[in-house]
Motif scaffolding. Structure first.
Motif, PDB file in Angstrom:
ATOM      1  N   ARG A   1      64.955  25.989  54.075  1.00 64.03           N
ATOM      2  CA  ARG A   1      66.317  25.919  53.566  1.00 64.03           C
ATOM      3  C   ARG A   1      67.115  27.099  54.111  1.00 64.03           C
ATOM      4  O   ARG A   1      66.606  28.211  54.209  1.00 64.03           O
ATOM      5  CB  ARG A   1      66.284  25.948  52.036  1.00 64.03           C
TER       6      ARG A   1
ATOM      7  N   LYS B   1      69.239  30.289  54.444  1.00 65.43           N
ATOM      8  CA  LYS B   1      69.274  31.413  53.503  1.00 65.43           C
ATOM      9  C   LYS B   1      69.514  32.711  54.258  1.00 65.43           C
ATOM     10  O   LYS B   1      69.439  32.767  55.494  1.00 65.43           O
ATOM     11  CB  LYS B   1      67.950  31.510  52.740  1.00 65.43           C
TER      12      LYS B   1
ATOM     13  N   ALA C   1      73.346  24.198  51.682  1.00 66.93           N
ATOM     14  CA  ALA C   1      72.653  25.485  51.758  1.00 66.93           C
ATOM     15  C   ALA C   1      73.252  26.365  52.851  1.00 66.93           C
ATOM     16  O   ALA C   1      73.366  27.591  52.685  1.00 66.93           O
ATOM     17  CB  ALA C   1      71.164  25.252  52.012  1.00 66.93           C
TER      18      ALA C   1
END
Length: 359
Positions: A102, A104, A231
């Motif tokens: 994801r 980040k 995200a």
């Protein structure tokens, strides 16, 4: 594991495995990697292709800005060597090894680590591809799964005298890489929109038994795309925070523009996801309407033949034609009377159905 969703499964390490352990994925030969080193200052730029790890380590200690780009997926052994050479945090290396994470931003002591996604839309399937970026006070180290040189436009800009990439600090290079990854999703959106338009024409004009499967496939791709972009938008927003080290205030101005692009992509994905949901409803409604038309036709046929069957059943019984039974069987024009009665009944039914607008 399904081939279609292979790019979106997260890693599954054995419970109790130590953090930073680089296991759980089939090894990739080291020769699959391609190192590109860029050493630059405001006055000059040096670009070296297919360099060795030791050469990269040397350039990290030079006063200029250093950008090391690694294309391909490294094996666990190679990644450990890279981590030792470049002083990369083991938890970040684990995320590079188990790609398709994801999006980040992680901050370690003296180092920032970014995970971004650069998916591809191939054969109506969204395939995940990861971009990992380490950055410090004077260096950037990027990893991307593709062997293709996706960062060539940024490298070309670096070689242009007087470009902002050379005049600004290393944080502007970080912004340029993020911006390129975000903007690469616009052609992907165009491919998805073209596919949805084709599905719309297919669903409205000539639906087939595979139409629903194709719509569902596109809907799954958009759901995965929405998860990726949500995200990524939050990641770009996190990089803009004032407490993120190595990112100067003047660069945050450009990051705001990058954030606007990420929001625009997310808005488009949400719109096309609603469109895919609408296409599925249109297809199901059209299928229901076509079934209703079939049932309506069958009902009309049944209405026409039911009284005829009733008459045929009555006069097909083997009763005697004596008085009290069926005297009309002995009439001279009994057969003609029967057909007149059939025509009257059918005409009455036809007029009634037409008045009700069933036919």
């Amino acid at each position: 594991m399904s081939e279609r969703m292979e790019g979106f499964f997260r890693r599954h390490t054995k419970p109790g495995t130590a953090p930073g352990t680089l296991t759980g994925r089939a090894p990739v030969p080291d020769e699959a990697l391609d190192f590109t080193l860029v050493e630059y200052t405001q006055e000059e730029v040096e670009v070296l292709h297919e360099v060795e790890v030791d050469q990269c380590r040397f350039h990290l200690g030079t006063p200029g800005h250093t950008w090391i780009d690694v294309s391909g997926r490294p094996s666990s052994e190679m990644l450990r060597n890279l981590g030792m050479a470049f002083n990369l945090h083991p938890l970040a290396l684990e995320d590079v090894f188990h790609s398709n994470q994801r999006s980040k931003l992680d901050l370690y002591e003296g180092q920032g680590f970014l995970v971004l996604n650069d998916p591809a839309y191939e054969d109506c399937v969204l395939k995940g591809q990861q971009v990992s970026i380490f950055f410090g006070d004077n260096y950037v180290i990027s990893f991307h799964d593709l062997k293709a040189d996706i960062f060539k436009p940024v490298r070309d800009r670096l070689q242009t005298a007087g470009s902002r990439l050379r005049m600004f600090g290393i944080d502007y290079l970080v912004y340029a890489l993020i911006d390129l990854v975000v903007d690469r999703k616009f052609p992907l959106i165009e491919a998805l929109s073209t596919h949805l338009e084709e599905l719309e024409e297919e669903a409205l004009d000539h639906p087939t038994k595979d139409t629903l499967a194709h719509i569902h496939q596109a809907r799954r791709a958009l759901v995965a795309f929405h998860r990726i972009q949500w995200a990524e938008r939050e990641t770009v927003l996190a990089v803009m925070r004032p407490d993120v080290p190595f990112i100067m205030p003047e660069t945050r101005t450009y990051l705001r523009d990058c954030f606007d692009h990420a929001v625009a992509v997310l808005d488009l994905v949400e719109s096309y996801r609603e469109m895919a949901n609408g296409l599925m409803e249109v297809y199901l409604m059209d299928s229901s309407n076509r079934m209703s038309e079939v049932m309506k036709t069958m009902a009309v046929i049944t209405v026409f033949f039911m009284p005829l069957s009733f008459l045929a059943g009555i006069y097909g019984m083997n009763f005697d034609r004596d008085s009290g039974n069926m005297p009309e069987l002995g009439w001279k024009h009994g057969y003609d009377f029967f057909w007149v009665m059939v025509v009257v009944i059918v005409t009455s039914i036809f007029l009634w159905l037409k008045r009700k607008r069933w036919i």
